[in-house]
Scaffold this motif. Structure first.
Motif, short mmCIF file in Angstrom:
data_model
loop_
_atom_site.label_atom_id
_atom_site.label_comp_id
_atom_site.label_asym_id
_atom_site.label_seq_id
_atom_site.Cartn_x
_atom_site.Cartn_y
_atom_site.Cartn_z
N MET A 57 0.93 -1.19 -0.04
CA MET A 57 0.02 -0.02 -0.04
C MET A 57 0.82 1.17 -0.07
N LEU A 58 1.97 1.47 0.87
CA LEU A 58 2.92 2.25 0.59
C LEU A 58 3.45 2.65 -0.53
N LEU A 59 3.62 1.67 -1.61
CA LEU A 59 4.08 1.53 -2.74
C LEU A 59 3.09 2.38 -3.62
N TYR A 60 1.83 2.12 -3.47
CA TYR A 60 0.89 2.51 -4.27
C TYR A 60 0.28 4.03 -3.83
N MET A 61 0.66 4.30 -2.42
CA MET A 61 0.68 5.63 -1.92
C MET A 61 1.74 6.61 -2.46
N SER A 62 2.81 6.13 -2.79
CA SER A 62 4.11 6.87 -3.34
C SER A 62 3.54 7.31 -5.00
N MET A 63 3.05 6.25 -5.41
CA MET A 63 2.60 6.61 -6.72
C MET A 63 1.42 7.59 -6.80
N MET A 64 0.71 7.62 -5.88
CA MET A 64 -0.43 8.75 -5.73
C MET A 64 0.02 10.12 -5.60
N LYS A 65 1.14 10.06 -4.77
CA LYS A 65 1.69 11.29 -4.34
C LYS A 65 2.49 11.81 -5.32
N VAL A 66 3.40 11.15 -6.17
CA VAL A 66 4.01 11.45 -7.39
C VAL A 66 3.24 11.95 -8.46
N CYS A 67 2.13 11.36 -8.61
CA CYS A 67 0.81 12.02 -9.76
C CYS A 67 -0.16 12.04 -9.24
N PRO A 68 -0.55 13.10 -8.34
CA PRO A 68 -1.68 12.91 -7.64
C PRO A 68 -3.15 13.28 -8.52
N ASP A 70 -3.61 11.88 -11.59
CA ASP A 70 -3.58 11.20 -12.68
C ASP A 70 -3.91 9.64 -12.32
N THR A 71 -4.72 8.96 -13.14
CA THR A 71 -5.08 7.76 -12.82
C THR A 71 -4.15 6.79 -13.08
N LEU A 72 -4.14 5.33 -12.57
CA LEU A 72 -2.96 4.77 -13.04
C LEU A 72 -2.56 4.27 -14.43
N SER A 343 -0.96 -11.63 -10.12
CA SER A 343 -0.94 -10.60 -9.22
C SER A 343 0.35 -10.12 -8.60
N LEU A 344 1.33 -10.76 -8.64
CA LEU A 344 2.53 -10.02 -8.50
C LEU A 344 3.26 -9.38 -9.47
N LEU A 345 2.85 -9.79 -10.74
CA LEU A 345 3.17 -8.98 -11.88
C LEU A 345 2.53 -7.51 -12.06
N PHE A 346 1.18 -7.81 -11.71
CA PHE A 346 0.59 -6.46 -12.17
C PHE A 346 0.58 -5.71 -10.78
N GLY A 347 0.56 -6.30 -9.60
CA GLY A 347 0.20 -5.63 -8.42
C GLY A 347 1.57 -5.20 -7.59
N LEU A 348 2.75 -5.60 -8.19
CA LEU A 348 4.17 -5.36 -7.64
C LEU A 348 5.22 -5.05 -8.38
N VAL A 349 5.45 -6.03 -9.21
CA VAL A 349 6.54 -5.59 -10.16
C VAL A 349 6.31 -4.37 -11.17
N ILE A 350 5.38 -4.41 -11.89
CA ILE A 350 5.05 -3.32 -12.59
C ILE A 350 4.97 -1.82 -12.05
N PRO A 351 4.07 -1.90 -10.92
CA PRO A 351 3.87 -0.39 -10.19
C PRO A 351 5.36 -0.03 -9.85
N LEU A 352 6.07 -1.13 -9.24
CA LEU A 352 7.46 -0.75 -8.72
C LEU A 352 8.32 -0.12 -9.71
N CYS A 353 8.35 -0.58 -10.95
CA CYS A 353 9.14 -0.13 -11.88
C CYS A 353 8.57 1.22 -12.40
#
Length: 377
Positions: A57-68, A70-72, A343-353
């Motif tokens: 969730m902290l990973l997703y929150m960081s993405m929301m913060k960087v691009c407040p 923008d949608t995914l 789920s690991l690919l779409f929920g972790l790997v791609i968002p982290l990259c």
């Protein structure tokens, strides 16, 4: 995204949508998965999974913060460029679509095996999808307000279920603690990590619609943690009331759990309460997934009128939800062998990259702008 033209929901409504999404189908799927993987220590596996899920969730929150704003899918285009970004977004749209079909199929399997045994799944799915289709057609604001209105009823039913089950429990049913060692606990934690935490990226499709921008991350985090805690506590109740030996043999132990309520031989057979809690949260999870599918496809194909996709997507969900998972045995095999990888690919790997790339781009742009300012001076 122009914030003046989009629908708005409050941070409280967003938190409730995250909560309902987290519980959704998970309240029937996660407890048995945790118990089968970790036996008496299923609740401990849940806590471990929650801790790892908090990092997700902290990973997703960081993405929301960087691009407040923008949608995914907009974030993907900013990170990878238009062509690659739209391609990634298209794959995500298919993933969310099939997740929608999966959740609807879960509901149909439950109803046709526990409550309405002789009713075909097709008709149950149709009755469930019609109000969802109507709600999505009215927009996100209506969905958010509906969640706020129905939440007190959901909370009352959940508290009722928990309060009357606690006296039926025996703590010796969870002994010995860590009797199988740490390894089963760690492997079992993937059950709650996969569902719901690695699916929460879908909420990033509606995060830009929240009025209070500073509260988005907090609402997202609290909603996800509360949902996880409820799942872990239901798992704990299942173990202390029914024990591992019995609950591991039942397809839907959460539903059977409610049958154990017995107050003075008067208040009995209130399993409909458990079904109501589950169906309420499931409704909003399907609505969010359906909405994200429609919005995502409209962004990928640059459609101005998003509503033209409502009925084609609705009919597709109805068809695939019946035929994509022909029976519960196939679904169990599919979840254990396939869903985790995707789920690991779409929920972790791609968002982290994506987060790493967009931060590097922002840093490069900041250095370039400083260089321009320096030259001007």
């Amino acid at each position: 995204m122009d914030r003046s033209t989009i629908e708005k929901i409050s941070s409280k409504q967003f938190r409730l949508l995250v909560l309902f999404f987290s519980i959704g189908s998970s309240i029937l799927l996660v407890p048995p998965a945790l118990i089968q993987a970790s036996k008496h220590d299923g609740w401990i596996s849940g806590l471990v999974g929650m801790a790892i899920g908090a990092g997700i969730m902290l990973l997703y929150m960081s993405m929301m913060k960087v691009c407040p704003d923008d949608t995914l899918f907009s974030i993907f285009e900013k990170s990878y460029g238009k062509i690659i970004g739209k391609t990634v977004s298209l794959f995500y749209s298919f993933f969310i679509f099939f997740l929608t079909c999966e959740v609807v199929s879960n509901m149909g399997d439950f109803m046709t095996t526990q409550i309405m045994i002789e009713t075909p799944k097709m008709y149950i799915h149709l009755l469930f999808l019609v109000p969802i289709l109507y709600g999505v057609s009215k927009g996100l604001e209506v969905i958010g307000r509906s969640a706020q209105v129905i939440y007190p009823t959901f909370l009352i039913l959940l508290v009722f279920l928990i309060l009357f089950l606690i006296p039926e429990g025996e703590f010796r049913n969870i002994e010995p603690v860590l009797g199988e060692g740490v390894k089963p606990v760690l492997s079992g934690s993937f059950s709650i990590l996969t569902v719901p935490y690695l699916e929460l990226f879908i909420l990033m499709m509606i995060a830009p619609h929240v009025n209070e921008r500073k509260e988005v991350g907090r609402a997202f985090f609290i909603g996800g943690l509360l949902g996880g805690f409820i799942l872990v506590f239901i798992t704990f109740l299942t173990l202390i009331v029914m024990g591992y030996s019995f609950s591991s043999l039942v397809q839907f132990p959460t539903y059977v759990l409610a049958k154990k309520i017995n107050i003075a031989d008067f208040l009995q057979r209130v399993e409909v309460v458990a079904a109501a809690v589950w169906i309420i949260s499931l409704f909003f999870k399907v609505a969010i997934c359906f909405y994200a599918t429609v919005i995502g496809l409209s962004e990928v194909f640059a459609l101005k009128n998003k509503k033209i996709l409502l009925y084609p997507v609705g009919v597709s969900v109805l068809y695939f939800s019946v035929y994509i998972y022909p029976n519960t045995a196939f679904f169990s095999m599919f979840v254990t062998e396939v869903i985790l990888s995707y789920s690991l690919l779409f929920g972790l790997v791609i968002p982290l990259c994506t987060l790493i790339i967009i931060k590097l781009k922002n840093k490069k742009d900041a250095i370039a702008s400083k260089g321009v300012e320096g030259n001007a001076n």
